[in-house]
Design an enzyme around this catalytic site. Structure first.
Site, PDB file in Angstrom:
ATOM      1  N   TYR A 137      41.520  49.073  40.949  1.00 20.15           N
ATOM      2  CA  TYR A 137      42.543  48.937  39.531  1.00 20.15           C
ATOM      3  C   TYR A 137      43.674  48.493  40.282  1.00 20.15           C
ATOM      4  CZ  TYR A 137      46.123  49.700  36.366  1.00 20.15           C
ATOM      5  OH  TYR A 137      47.067  49.931  35.611  1.00 20.15           O
TER       6      TYR A 137
ATOM      7  N   SER B 147      52.376  48.169  37.628  1.00 19.51           N
ATOM      8  CA  SER B 147      52.056  49.723  37.619  1.00 19.51           C
ATOM      9  C   SER B 147      52.592  50.219  38.957  1.00 19.51           C
ATOM     10  CB  SER B 147      50.653  49.965  37.777  1.00 19.51           C
ATOM     11  OG  SER B 147      50.358  51.263  38.020  1.00 19.51           O
TER      12      SER B 147
ATOM     13  N   LYS C 249      46.173  44.795  40.049  1.00 13.30           N
ATOM     14  CA  LYS C 249      47.659  44.619  39.943  1.00 13.30           C
ATOM     15  C   LYS C 249      48.403  43.997  40.756  1.00 13.30           C
ATOM     16  CE  LYS C 249      47.381  46.530  35.802  1.00 13.30           C
ATOM     17  NZ  LYS C 249      47.652  45.674  34.546  1.00 13.30           N
TER      18      LYS C 249
HETATM   19  P1  NAD Z   1      45.029  50.267  26.612  1.00 13.19           P
HETATM   20  O1  NAD Z   1      43.446  50.477  27.258  1.00 13.19           O
HETATM   21  O2  NAD Z   1      45.403  51.438  25.464  1.00 13.19           O
HETATM   22  O3  NAD Z   1      45.521  48.690  26.169  1.00 13.19           O
HETATM   23  C1  NAD Z   1      44.906  47.861  26.681  1.00 13.19           C
HETATM   24  C2  NAD Z   1      44.228  46.608  25.624  1.00 13.19           C
HETATM   25  O4  NAD Z   1      43.500  45.586  26.059  1.00 13.19           O
HETATM   26  C3  NAD Z   1      43.155  47.596  24.684  1.00 13.19           C
HETATM   27  O5  NAD Z   1      43.490  47.146  23.413  1.00 13.19           O
HETATM   28  C4  NAD Z   1      42.031  46.714  25.115  1.00 13.19           C
HETATM   29  O6  NAD Z   1      40.939  46.556  24.285  1.00 13.19           O
HETATM   30  C5  NAD Z   1      42.551  45.584  25.630  1.00 13.19           C
HETATM   31  N1  NAD Z   1      41.696  44.425  26.403  1.00 13.19           N
HETATM   32  C6  NAD Z   1      41.130  44.838  27.598  1.00 13.19           C
HETATM   33  N2  NAD Z   1      40.686  43.779  28.121  1.00 13.19           N
HETATM   34  C7  NAD Z   1      40.705  42.594  27.588  1.00 13.19           C
HETATM   35  C8  NAD Z   1      40.490  41.352  27.500  1.00 13.19           C
HETATM   36  N3  NAD Z   1      39.573  40.922  28.691  1.00 13.19           N
HETATM   37  N4  NAD Z   1      40.516  40.590  26.720  1.00 13.19           N
HETATM   38  C9  NAD Z   1      41.393  41.211  25.453  1.00 13.19           C
HETATM   39  N5  NAD Z   1      41.917  42.289  25.287  1.00 13.19           N
HETATM   40  C10 NAD Z   1      41.510  43.052  26.431  1.00 13.19           C
HETATM   41  O7  NAD Z   1      46.115  50.538  27.872  1.00 13.19           O
HETATM   42  P2  NAD Z   1      47.497  50.936  27.917  1.00 13.19           P
HETATM   43  O8  NAD Z   1      47.816  52.150  28.426  1.00 13.19           O
HETATM   44  O9  NAD Z   1      48.043  50.219  26.633  1.00 13.19           O
HETATM   45  O10 NAD Z   1      48.015  49.760  29.164  1.00 13.19           O
HETATM   46  C11 NAD Z   1      48.243  48.496  28.915  1.00 13.19           C
HETATM   47  C12 NAD Z   1      48.606  47.889  30.371  1.00 13.19           C
HETATM   48  O11 NAD Z   1      49.459  48.692  30.885  1.00 13.19           O
HETATM   49  C13 NAD Z   1      47.394  47.789  31.446  1.00 13.19           C
HETATM   50  O12 NAD Z   1      47.617  46.394  31.652  1.00 13.19           O
HETATM   51  C14 NAD Z   1      47.495  48.795  31.829  1.00 13.19           C
HETATM   52  O13 NAD Z   1      46.953  48.302  33.145  1.00 13.19           O
HETATM   53  C15 NAD Z   1      49.112  48.984  32.185  1.00 13.19           C
HETATM   54  N6  NAD Z   1      49.534  50.085  32.680  1.00 13.19           N
HETATM   55  C16 NAD Z   1      49.070  51.284  32.119  1.00 13.19           C
HETATM   56  C17 NAD Z   1      49.568  52.438  32.291  1.00 13.19           C
HETATM   57  C18 NAD Z   1      49.111  53.733  31.696  1.00 13.19           C
HETATM   58  O14 NAD Z   1      49.025  54.701  32.284  1.00 13.19           O
HETATM   59  N7  NAD Z   1      48.807  53.742  30.600  1.00 13.19           N
HETATM   60  C19 NAD Z   1      50.293  52.629  33.743  1.00 13.19           C
HETATM   61  C20 NAD Z   1      50.621  51.406  34.185  1.00 13.19           C
HETATM   62  C21 NAD Z   1      50.214  50.136  33.821  1.00 13.19           C
HETATM   63  C1  WQD Z   2      49.217  63.097  36.714  1.00 11.01           C
HETATM   64  C2  WQD Z   2      49.349  64.507  37.338  1.00 11.01           C
HETATM   65  C3  WQD Z   2      47.282  64.816  38.753  1.00 11.01           C
HETATM   66  C4  WQD Z   2      44.552  65.256  35.105  1.00 11.01           C
HETATM   67  C5  WQD Z   2      47.667  57.473  36.635  1.00 11.01           C
HETATM   68  C6  WQD Z   2      47.071  56.247  37.422  1.00 11.01           C
HETATM   69  C7  WQD Z   2      48.212  55.352  37.725  1.00 11.01           C
HETATM   70  C8  WQD Z   2      48.790  54.970  36.194  1.00 11.01           C
HETATM   71  C9  WQD Z   2      49.384  56.020  35.392  1.00 11.01           C
HETATM   72  C10 WQD Z   2      47.794  52.610  35.592  1.00 11.01           C
HETATM   73  C11 WQD Z   2      48.790  64.556  39.058  1.00 11.01           C
HETATM   74  C12 WQD Z   2      47.658  66.031  37.552  1.00 11.01           C
HETATM   75  C13 WQD Z   2      45.779  65.163  35.935  1.00 11.01           C
HETATM   76  C14 WQD Z   2      44.312  66.714  35.049  1.00 11.01           C
HETATM   77  C15 WQD Z   2      45.789  67.406  36.735  1.00 11.01           C
HETATM   78  N1  WQD Z   2      48.098  54.086  35.389  1.00 11.01           N
HETATM   79  N2  WQD Z   2      46.222  66.185  36.732  1.00 11.01           N
HETATM   80  N3  WQD Z   2      44.584  67.642  35.856  1.00 11.01           N
HETATM   81  O1  WQD Z   2      47.148  59.666  38.719  1.00 11.01           O
HETATM   82  O2  WQD Z   2      49.683  60.030  38.352  1.00 11.01           O
HETATM   83  O3  WQD Z   2      48.674  57.871  37.342  1.00 11.01           O
HETATM   84  O4  WQD Z   2      48.058  56.925  35.375  1.00 11.01           O
HETATM   85  O5  WQD Z   2      48.508  51.973  36.069  1.00 11.01           O
HETATM   86  O6  WQD Z   2      47.867  54.043  38.355  1.00 11.01           O
HETATM   87  O7  WQD Z   2      46.757  56.578  38.700  1.00 11.01           O
HETATM   88  O8  WQD Z   2      48.231  60.285  36.219  1.00 11.01           O
HETATM   89  O9  WQD Z   2      47.941  61.501  34.475  1.00 11.01           O
HETATM   90  O10 WQD Z   2      46.112  61.212  35.843  1.00 11.01           O
HETATM   91  O11 WQD Z   2      47.688  62.505  36.586  1.00 11.01           O
HETATM   92  O12 WQD Z   2      46.206  68.650  37.259  1.00 11.01           O
HETATM   93  O13 WQD Z   2      43.172  66.830  34.044  1.00 11.01           O
HETATM   94  O14 WQD Z   2      48.577  65.551  36.852  1.00 11.01           O
HETATM   95  O15 WQD Z   2      46.633  65.450  40.005  1.00 11.01           O
HETATM   96  O16 WQD Z   2      49.466  65.344  39.860  1.00 11.01           O
HETATM   97  P1  WQD Z   2      48.270  59.579  37.978  1.00 11.01           P
HETATM   98  P2  WQD Z   2      47.433  61.586  35.628  1.00 11.01           P
END
Ligand code: NAD
Ligand code: WQD
Length: 339
Positions: free
Chosen positions: A148, A124, A152
């Protein structure tokens, strides 16, 4: 090629599975369903005519991993499984370190035991330290600000040490910026449980009438309109980034790191306007205080992925808003509950 997809029932994993099948790859899903539903499998099948093999289980279960890596003849692993809510990680750090760090170590140990040595990891942009210089490239200083983010960062460091000790392995760290959007069919999308933490699902739930109004967290940032600026990337662009990583970096031993983002920042107010236009709905909002821990602005330098993987985003903010609205309006309550 048989590929284990941990967390393949989740938001990003499910969209990636659809594209994998379309590309002739065979995803085998392992997911414990803590943040996803069985209905996802039916939706993948409806789009691809193929229901992926699904194991309901946990990445911390080494015996299960060893068994399925062998019996399914797995050649590579895309590792999405983990917990992802920044705020929750502050309340429950142990759960985050256990699922995300320990879970990855168990997976790695099982892969080593059976001789599977290709891994793509969901990292991330949250691993980067706060910076006034934008965009951020892969060499930027790291520094996470939540359990979190630290989970990562720790995994990235563990994987790097492990690869250095095992130079024939190919390990790719993909640093996602802000994943948003849905499959254009409107049948698959993001389905957060409870009150959404993130901007896009919140906006779409306001548009569909599930929530009254959006709180805009601060309009006094030093940005072009005062609201926060982020690099939003369509989940289908993210999915294709995984296929490119698997097919290019996956064939080269080493530790590879790529930003997956669009390279372009959008503000909260721009997201509201785009969504309002796509949906034809008003999005009522109130400006509230800044959210603790939020940064003003960050976006990706995604040129390394373009140069080395031949990958870049192709979907616009209009596509993101239109596809998200199609998903939200066709599935106002998300996926149906498991029977
Ligand atoms: P998500 O929660 O929709 O998907 C994650 C899946 O992993 C879920 O289906 C959950 O049931 C499963 N899971 C969790 N813990 C588990 C375990 N111990 N064993 C087996 N399954 C497990 O999340 P997502 O948005 O699809 O994210 C996928 C990956 O990408 C995550 O590692 C997340 O940290 C990373 N990521 C997500 C974002 C985002 O904003 N969505 C941003 C950056 C990185
Ligand atoms: C986006 C913008 C908020 C909600 C997060 C995680 C990051 C990554 C992606 C996993 C910001 C604003 C939000 C609301 C708002 N995930 N906002 N009202 O915080 O950039 O990133 O998701 O790895 O680690 O931190 O995403 O969608 O929460 O916010 O005004 O109700 O929207 O302040 O500027 P963020 P977000």
């Amino acid at each position: 090629m048989n590929v284990l997809v941990t967390g393949g029932m989740g938001y990003i994993g499910s969209h990636t599975c659809v594209q994998m099948i379309e590309a002739g790859l065979n995803p085998v899903i392992l997911d414990n369903l803590t943040n996803s539903k069985q209905a996802v499998l039916v939706r993948i099948e409806a789009l691809t005519d193929k229901r992926p093999t699904f194991y309901q289980g946990d990445i911390r279960d080494k015996a299960l991993l060893v068994e399925l890596l062998q019996s399914e003849n797995i050649e590579a692993v895309i590792h999405f499984a983990g917990l992802k809510a920044v705020g929750e990680s502050v309340e429950k750090p142990l759960e985050y370190y256990d699922n995300n760090v320990n879970g990855t170590l168990v997976l790695l140990d099982a892969m080593r035991e059976v001789g599977v040595n290709k891994l793509i990891f969901s990292s991330s942009a949250t691993v980067y330290a706060e910076s006034d210089i934008q965009p951020m490239n892969e060499e930027f200083p790291r520094g996470a600000s939540s359990p979190y983010g630290r989970s990562k960062l720790m995994v990235e460091e563990c994987l790097t040490d492990f690869q250095h000790a095992n130079p024939d392995w190919s390990i790719t760290l993909l640093r996602y910026f802000n994943p948003v959007g849905s499959h254009p069919s409107g049948t698959m999308g993001e389905d957060p449980q409870g009150i959404p933490n993130n901007l896009m699902p919140f906006i779409s739930q306001v548009a569909v009438g599930r929530r009254e109004s959006l709180s805009v967290f601060g309009d006094d940032y030093p940005t072009r309109d005062g609201s926060g600026v982020r690099d939003y990337i369509h989940v289908d662009d993210l999915a294709s980034g995984h296929i490119a990583a698997l097919q290019k970096a996956g064939n080269v031993a080493g530790i590879h790191t790529y930003n997956l983002g669009s390279g372009d920042g959008k503000s909260v107010f721009e997201m509201i306007s785009a969504f309002s236009e796509a949906s034809g709905k008003d999005i009522p909002f109130v400006v509230s205080a800044r959210r603790a821990g939020d940064l003003a602005e960050y976006f990706a330098d995604a040129s390394k992925a373009e140069k080395e993987l031949g990958w870049k985003t192709t979907r616009s903010l209009t596509d993101i808003a239109r596809d998200t609205w199609r998903w939200q309006s066709q599935n106002p309550e998300g996926y149906p509950d498991d029977k």
